[in-house]
Design a protein around this motif. Structure first.
Motif, PDB file in Angstrom:
ATOM      1  N   GLY C 208       0.803  -1.231   0.000  1.00  0.00           N
ATOM      2  CA  GLY C 208       0.000   0.000   0.000  1.00  0.00           C
ATOM      3  C   GLY C 208       0.825   1.266   0.000  1.00  0.00           C
ATOM      4  N   MET C 209       2.141   1.152   0.323  1.00  0.00           N
ATOM      5  CA  MET C 209       2.922   2.376   0.367  1.00  0.00           C
ATOM      6  C   MET C 209       3.443   2.713  -1.031  1.00  0.00           C
ATOM      7  N   SER C 210       2.647   3.487  -1.763  1.00  0.00           N
ATOM      8  CA  SER C 210       3.107   3.919  -3.073  1.00  0.00           C
ATOM      9  C   SER C 210       4.173   4.979  -2.865  1.00  0.00           C
ATOM     10  N   LEU C 211       4.889   5.341  -3.953  1.00  0.00           N
ATOM     11  CA  LEU C 211       5.975   6.302  -3.794  1.00  0.00           C
ATOM     12  C   LEU C 211       5.484   7.600  -3.193  1.00  0.00           C
ATOM     13  N   MET C 212       4.275   8.021  -3.581  1.00  0.00           N
ATOM     14  CA  MET C 212       3.784   9.300  -3.079  1.00  0.00           C
ATOM     15  C   MET C 212       3.122   9.173  -1.708  1.00  0.00           C
ATOM     16  N   LYS C 213       3.247   8.015  -1.073  1.00  0.00           N
ATOM     17  CA  LYS C 213       2.833   7.906   0.331  1.00  0.00           C
ATOM     18  C   LYS C 213       4.048   7.721   1.228  1.00  0.00           C
ATOM     19  N   MET C 214       5.251   7.835   0.651  1.00  0.00           N
ATOM     20  CA  MET C 214       6.453   7.657   1.455  1.00  0.00           C
ATOM     21  C   MET C 214       6.731   8.909   2.279  1.00  0.00           C
ATOM     22  N   PRO C 215       7.273   8.733   3.483  1.00  0.00           N
ATOM     23  CA  PRO C 215       7.680   9.895   4.268  1.00  0.00           C
ATOM     24  C   PRO C 215       8.731  10.718   3.522  1.00  0.00           C
ATOM     25  N   VAL C 216       8.749  12.039   3.786  1.00  0.00           N
ATOM     26  CA  VAL C 216       9.649  12.930   3.040  1.00  0.00           C
ATOM     27  C   VAL C 216      11.113  12.596   3.296  1.00  0.00           C
ATOM     28  N   PHE C 217      11.421  12.186   4.540  1.00  0.00           N
ATOM     29  CA  PHE C 217      12.817  11.838   4.823  1.00  0.00           C
ATOM     30  C   PHE C 217      13.290  10.733   3.897  1.00  0.00           C
ATOM     31  N   THR C 218      12.460   9.704   3.732  1.00  0.00           N
ATOM     32  CA  THR C 218      12.824   8.607   2.841  1.00  0.00           C
ATOM     33  C   THR C 218      12.966   9.102   1.408  1.00  0.00           C
ATOM     34  N   TRP C 219      12.067   9.980   1.001  1.00  0.00           N
ATOM     35  CA  TRP C 219      12.113  10.511  -0.366  1.00  0.00           C
ATOM     36  C   TRP C 219      13.426  11.251  -0.618  1.00  0.00           C
ATOM     37  N   LEU C 220      13.740  12.168   0.298  1.00  0.00           N
ATOM     38  CA  LEU C 220      14.935  12.976   0.047  1.00  0.00           C
ATOM     39  C   LEU C 220      16.195  12.113   0.161  1.00  0.00           C
ATOM     40  N   GLN C 221      16.170  11.107   1.040  1.00  0.00           N
ATOM     41  CA  GLN C 221      17.306  10.190   1.081  1.00  0.00           C
ATOM     42  C   GLN C 221      17.417   9.413  -0.227  1.00  0.00           C
ATOM     43  N   LEU C 222      16.283   9.096  -0.844  1.00  0.00           N
ATOM     44  CA  LEU C 222      16.338   8.410  -2.142  1.00  0.00           C
ATOM     45  C   LEU C 222      17.039   9.291  -3.170  1.00  0.00           C
ATOM     46  N   VAL C 223      16.685  10.586  -3.173  1.00  0.00           N
ATOM     47  CA  VAL C 223      17.362  11.516  -4.090  1.00  0.00           C
ATOM     48  C   VAL C 223      18.866  11.538  -3.797  1.00  0.00           C
ATOM     49  N   VAL C 224      19.201  11.594  -2.504  1.00  0.00           N
ATOM     50  CA  VAL C 224      20.615  11.622  -2.111  1.00  0.00           C
ATOM     51  C   VAL C 224      21.340  10.381  -2.624  1.00  0.00           C
ATOM     52  N   GLN C 225      20.698   9.230  -2.503  1.00  0.00           N
ATOM     53  CA  GLN C 225      21.385   8.001  -2.911  1.00  0.00           C
ATOM     54  C   GLN C 225      21.598   7.987  -4.425  1.00  0.00           C
ATOM     55  N   PHE C 226      20.644   8.545  -5.187  1.00  0.00           N
ATOM     56  CA  PHE C 226      20.865   8.642  -6.632  1.00  0.00           C
ATOM     57  C   PHE C 226      22.027   9.583  -6.924  1.00  0.00           C
ATOM     58  N   LEU C 227      22.106  10.686  -6.173  1.00  0.00           N
ATOM     59  CA  LEU C 227      23.232  11.613  -6.378  1.00  0.00           C
ATOM     60  C   LEU C 227      24.544  10.902  -6.104  1.00  0.00           C
ATOM     61  N   LEU C 228      24.597  10.136  -5.008  1.00  0.00           N
ATOM     62  CA  LEU C 228      25.834   9.418  -4.693  1.00  0.00           C
ATOM     63  C   LEU C 228      26.148   8.386  -5.772  1.00  0.00           C
ATOM     64  N   LEU C 229      25.112   7.684  -6.203  1.00  0.00           N
ATOM     65  CA  LEU C 229      25.310   6.631  -7.204  1.00  0.00           C
ATOM     66  C   LEU C 229      26.028   7.168  -8.426  1.00  0.00           C
ATOM     67  N   PHE C 230      25.647   8.375  -8.849  1.00  0.00           N
ATOM     68  CA  PHE C 230      26.221   8.910 -10.080  1.00  0.00           C
ATOM     69  C   PHE C 230      27.404   9.845  -9.836  1.00  0.00           C
ATOM     70  N   ALA C 231      27.549  10.379  -8.621  1.00  0.00           N
ATOM     71  CA  ALA C 231      28.652  11.313  -8.382  1.00  0.00           C
ATOM     72  C   ALA C 231      29.910  10.600  -7.907  1.00  0.00           C
ATOM     73  N   ILE C 232      29.751   9.540  -7.136  1.00  0.00           N
ATOM     74  CA  ILE C 232      30.930   8.853  -6.597  1.00  0.00           C
ATOM     75  C   ILE C 232      31.867   8.370  -7.707  1.00  0.00           C
ATOM     76  N   PRO C 233      31.359   7.770  -8.814  1.00  0.00           N
ATOM     77  CA  PRO C 233      32.309   7.320  -9.840  1.00  0.00           C
ATOM     78  C   PRO C 233      33.150   8.454 -10.420  1.00  0.00           C
ATOM     79  N   VAL C 234      32.640   9.683 -10.409  1.00  0.00           N
ATOM     80  CA  VAL C 234      33.412  10.794 -10.962  1.00  0.00           C
ATOM     81  C   VAL C 234      34.608  11.096 -10.062  1.00  0.00           C
ATOM     82  N   ILE C 235      34.384  11.135  -8.744  1.00  0.00           N
ATOM     83  CA  ILE C 235      35.515  11.383  -7.851  1.00  0.00           C
ATOM     84  C   ILE C 235      36.443  10.170  -7.849  1.00  0.00           C
ATOM     85  N   THR C 236      35.873   8.991  -8.096  1.00  0.00           N
ATOM     86  CA  THR C 236      36.718   7.798  -8.207  1.00  0.00           C
ATOM     87  C   THR C 236      37.734   7.981  -9.323  1.00  0.00           C
ATOM     88  N   VAL C 237      37.259   8.445 -10.488  1.00  0.00           N
ATOM     89  CA  VAL C 237      38.173   8.693 -11.606  1.00  0.00           C
ATOM     90  C   VAL C 237      39.243   9.699 -11.192  1.00  0.00           C
TER      91      VAL C 237
END
Lengths: 200, 109, 664
Positions: C208-237
């Motif tokens: 029953g917990m659709s994406l738009m029923k998720m708490p905001v903390f979880t939502w913003l952490q999801l955004v953060v994890q996507f940022l890390l997913l794509f930003a970390i390889p750049v600093i790795t290089v």
């Protein structure tokens, strides 16, 4: 693994999206790898003309040789996909056969790369000769390490399937290794064109 | 996953392997196409394509890339979420690094 | 740590059943300890890992804080003698590195680990062993970065480590080597953590917990994890290129060899700007939970907060070069990045409006957590506005490399990110430990921190515009200026402010100490909260929820407690938290499979620092490290994530089991 069949029937269906955690994780990892290779390729693009006193790209590349090894890697994607198809039919013999062939083709590619590096070194392009040399070896070396990791995964998988103790869904594990393998192949498709075929 | 595949009903010969949308023959055909494209790429080294040299190579590269991703990696037949994950990374990388190269005057110099 | 827990009848404590491992995987049998240090070191439980992340982050916060105090002591008076020029360089480099990579990021990870599964109604993360691996990798990376203090001096090129200062000529000690390899290792932790948490949020949500029923903390952490997913390889290089330059003789950033030093700057800031949002968005998430609870109103414009968060995440990729306006990018690049930077202020402004409107007309309760949340809104707005002044390239050219920049990013990072984390401490402490932090001490903590931080960083706006440069180890009386803008006076104020700030943090530590020793138990729902994590015991049971709740609303827990009166349209309480918990316990799942503890994550993580030391000192050592990694990977892949049914007493029958993924 008596419960493999039961597990397979269920796999993924107790997640919110109905998709397997492992496969989702693998695709996320591959998405992330795009940024890694993008950075290495861009570095090479900026530095490919900075040859200093050393040889130029056109002088050290052996296009016919690299074409053959690129072809070998491309065909290993076919054998990989055949291994995945066999695994989905629960055909262990077919799976291990095609995984082995894929691994051998990959090893041929890495062997070719070693030969190529040696030849280039003898023509005067060392790792520290020029920015072109450093950037070229770093980019192709990273790719080579990825292929090597893939080969280790393939042969480990063969050994593990032979002892039949894959934890979880065997077909899925083969598929995951396959995704990684194809990714390494598509990176080479890009490197082959941008680095080798288009001259600096 | 079956429903996703049925949307591609035009791939009639592949229906018996509904889960992943391709037969062994299909895979071999794809591999032959890839081999032919590679041969075409390599031919640019021996034959002079003039002004078409660069565009031909870049187009061939993209075609090969997307054939492997769509058919061998099954993105064409799989859940759209996987495509979203991968293409987000891919197009982000293309966009960011193209801008990055542009600041180095890579495309203009 | 129990591998399986059978929930006991209502009222009685659950008794863990002991597992007996029948098989070895590689060389090691599964760890089985349920108490003592082994139950922590080999755990894969997201809550224990969350607490360990928090402890490690707090340790580094203190380390980084002491480094900051030393910097302020040096700068309190002209011609400071506390630190030498060399040690001063190491001090500001390590202060920033520690605070960014070893405090704010891990502390945000602590909250993410602990609360994302609870907020989405899951029993653990998608890949519990990878979670444990991420934590131990962070510890290894933190040790490597800081080990350099004792082995010839720490990194000294500034946290962005611009070329040519990062090269062997200007930084001959091993400090930069340790820095680059240590951050490489913490990068692995962030990347695996990002994949793990994204899969968790997408795949492990309660029915029953659709994406738009998720708490905001979880939502913003999801955004953060996507940022890390794509930003970390750049600093790795970037870090690989730097390591190869320093350790293997390449010349990627060496101008004398024809290299372009801007290559490093670009790669660093392509990573670095998304990283800024990685630091701030978790705190935005925390206060988006805190403000509605203490205003007794739903978050104003939930979809706007979510989508502006995603927009920040996206636009954050197109503004990196605003860190480089003074580097000679050329007018076109500067104009493009300047406009993009102004644009990113819009989604941030949307959030501030939403928070303010949440407060508007609410029944406000000024608890310690609420103090910090409101403090964030005010201080972050100040920092955001000075940030907009940097987006104007001509003005930025004057501000670059002055204390004005230092003022700006401390307002957004200290006033923003760290105030948010402190709001989180006070808000979630009763949930994590079953005891409430002292509110009086908490408010004192807030006031000392807010006064201290404004005294420290406020004057830096002025001394920066007066022209005092960053990263200079002394300033002289002769150039201090006169009257109100005399930088001697304001430097002294800033240094005094830093100690007031430090005293505020000390009050927090005292508060933690007192609370830990106190016997007073917190109520089940002390704040009248709104989200799922409050629907279980405090601290939560090992399996989080006896029965996985079915979600019907955003703020599900609130809607189970309150219903709208059809006549008056007012919300009326219909159930207490205790009622809801009792109902859940009565419907408990019979057998709950939890992921089993494992030795492999810590073994695998332990191989990485060995490789790093080997690269710096002796390649054979690196090969030993690599061998440890390979062996651990084999052990890992042969060991199922959850122990087989036969290992349990009584054997699990399989009904009611909630299995987790096998590979993680």
């Amino acid at each position: 693994m008596a419960d493999t069949a039961v597990h397979h029937a269920e796999h993924g269906h107790h997640t919110s999206t109905g998709l397997s955690n492992n496969k989702l994780g693998m695709w996320l990892f591959l998405g992330s790898e795009c940024l890694l290779f993008g950075g290495l390729i861009s570095t090479y693009m900026i530095y490919r003309g900075r040859v200093g006193e050393g040889p130029r790209p056109g002088n050290v590349f052996d296009i016919p040789f690299t074409s053959v090894s690129s072809f070998v890697l491309l065909m290993s994607s076919l054998t990989m996909v055949l291994a995945v198809a066999a695994a989905q039919k629960r055909d262990d013999r077919g799976t291990t056969l095609w995984l082995t062939v894929t691994g051998l083709l990959g090893a041929t590619f890495v062997g070719g790369q070693m030969y190529e590096f040696t030849a280039m070194y003898n023509e005067g392009l060392g790792y520290t000769t020029s920015l072109f040399g450093s950037a070229f070896y770093t980019l192709t070396g990273f790719h080579g390490v990825h292929v090597t990791v893939g080969i280790i995964m393939l042969f480990s998988l063969v050994a593990i399937i032979k002892r039949s103790n894959v934890p979880g869904d065997k077909a899925e594990v083969v598929e995951l290794v396959g995704l990684y393998w194809h990714f390494v192949d598509i990176v080479w498709i890009i490197i082959f064109t941008l680095v080798y075929l288009i001259p600096a | 996953m079956t429903t996703t595949t049925e949307a591609h009903a035009d791939h009639a010969e592949h229906q018996d392997h509904a889960e992943h949308g391709m037969s062994i023959r299909g895979y071999v055909t794809i591999a032959l196409i890839l081999a032919a494209l590679t041969a075409l790429e390599v031919s640019t080294y021996f034959v002079d394509f003039g002004p078409f040299f660069m565009p031909v190579l870049l187009i061939l590269m993209c075609v090969k890339f997307f054939i492997v991703v769509s058919y061998f990696m099954h993105l064409k037949f799989d859940n759209k979420l996987f495509s979203f994950m991968f293409y987000t990374g891919l197009f982000l990388a293309i966009g960011v690094y193209a801008a990055f190269l542009a600041t180095f005057k890579f495309f203009t110099a | 740590m129990a591998i399986i827990e059978q929930p006991a009848p209502v009222g009685a404590p659950a008794l863990p059943a002991a597992p007996t491992p029948t098989r070895t995987y590689g060389a090691l049998r599964r760890p089985v300890a349920t108490t003592g240090w082994k139950s922590w070191v080999f755990t894969v439980d997201h809550k224990k890992l969350g607490i360990m992340y928090g402890v490690v982050a707090m340790f580094f916060f203190i380390v980084g804080g002491i480094e900051a105090l030393l910097i302020r002591l040096q700068l309190a008076a002209p011609n400071g003698k506390v630190l030498s020029a060399d040690v001063y360089n190491q001090m500001f480099t390590m202060h920033a590195t520690t605070m960014v990579f070893l405090f704010v990021m891990p502390m945000a990870a602590a909250f993410a680990n602990y609360f994302i599964p609870l907020q989405i109604g899951a029993r653990d993360v998608a890949f519990p062993r990878i979670n444990a691996f991420g934590f131990w990798t962070l510890v290894g990376g933190g040790i490597i970065v800081n080990l350099s203090w004792f082995l010839g001096g720490a990194a000294d090129g500034g946290w962005f480590m611009y070329a040519p200062n990062s090269g062997p000529v200007f930084s001959p000690s091993h400090g930069v080597d340790f820095w680059a390899l240590g951050l490489q290792i913490t990068g692995i932790a962030s990347l695996t953590g990002a994949i793990n948490l994204i899969v968790t949020v997408l795949n492990m949500r309660a029915p029953g917990m659709s994406l738009m029923k998720m708490p905001v903390f979880t939502w913003l952490q999801l955004v953060v994890q996507f940022l890390l997913l794509f930003a970390i390889p750049v600093i790795t290089v970037a870090l690989f290129l730097l390591s190869f330059q320093r350790n293997f003789g390449a010349t990627f950033f060496d101008v004398s060899a024809g290299a372009d030093p801007l290559l490093w700057q670009h790669l660093f800031w392509i990573f670095g700007h998304p990283e800024v949002y990685v630091l701030i968005l978790p705190s935005f998430g925390i206060i988006s939970e805190v403000l509605p609870v203490f205003s007794k109103k739903p978050l104003f414009g939930y979809p706007f907060v979510v989508f502006s968060g995603a927009a920040i995440g996206f636009v954050g990729w197109g503004v990196w070069a605003h860190h480089m306006f003074a580097s000679g990018l050329g007018p076109v690049s500067v104009a493009v990045f300047s406009i993009a930077t102004m644009a990113i202020a819009i989604p941030t402004g949307v959030k501030i409006v939403n928070w303010t409107m949440t407060l508007w007309g609410g029944k406000l309760r000024f608890t310690a957590a609420m103090h910090f949340a409101v403090g964030l809104i005010v201080l972050f707005t100040i920092g955001g506005l000075s940030g907009v002044t940097h987006s104007v390239a001509p003005s930025d050219t004057q501000q670059t490399d002055t204390y004005y920049i230092v003022a700006h990013f401390h307002y957004v990072l200290f006033g923003g990110a760290i105030f948010g984390l402190f709001a989180g401490f006070y808000y979630w402490w009763p949930k994590m430990f079953g005891k409430q932090l002292n509110e009086r001490l908490g408010k004192a903590n807030f006031w000392f921190m807010v006064i201290g931080m404004n005294l420290t960083f406020g004057p830096m706006h002025m001394i920066g515009l007066q022209g005092q440069p960053r990263r200079m180890y002394v300033w002289t009386e002769a150039r201090a200026g006169e009257g109100f803008f005399n930088i001697a006076f304001w430097n002294m104020v800033a240094s005094i402010g830093a100690f007031i700030l430090a005293f505020g943090v000390l009050l927090f530590l005292i508060n933690v100490f007192k609370t830990t020793r106190s016997k007073e138990v917190a109520p089940l729902d002390p704040w009248d909260a709104r989200t799922l994590e409050w629907m279980t015991t405090s601290p939560p049971k090992e399996h989080n929820f006896d029965a996985i709740p079915t979600v019907h609303h955003l703020d599900e827990f609130f809607h189970r407690k309150y219903e709208q009166d059809p006549n008056t349209h007012e919300m009326k309480q219909v159930a207490t938290a205790e009622d809801i918990l009792r109902e859940q316990e009565a419907n408990a799942d019979k057998h709950i499979h939890m992921p089993s503890p494992s030795y492999w994550p810590i073994v695998l993580a332990g191989g990485l620092p060995v490789i790093a030391l080997g690269i710096i000192y002796s390649i054979p050592v690196a090969i030993v490290g690599a061998a440890i990694v390979v062996l651990a990977l084999f052990g890992w892949s042969l060991e199922p994530s959850t122990a087989p049914d036969s290992d349990f007493d009584p054997p699990a029958s399989g009904d009611g089991t909630k299995e987790l993924a096998p590979l993680g």
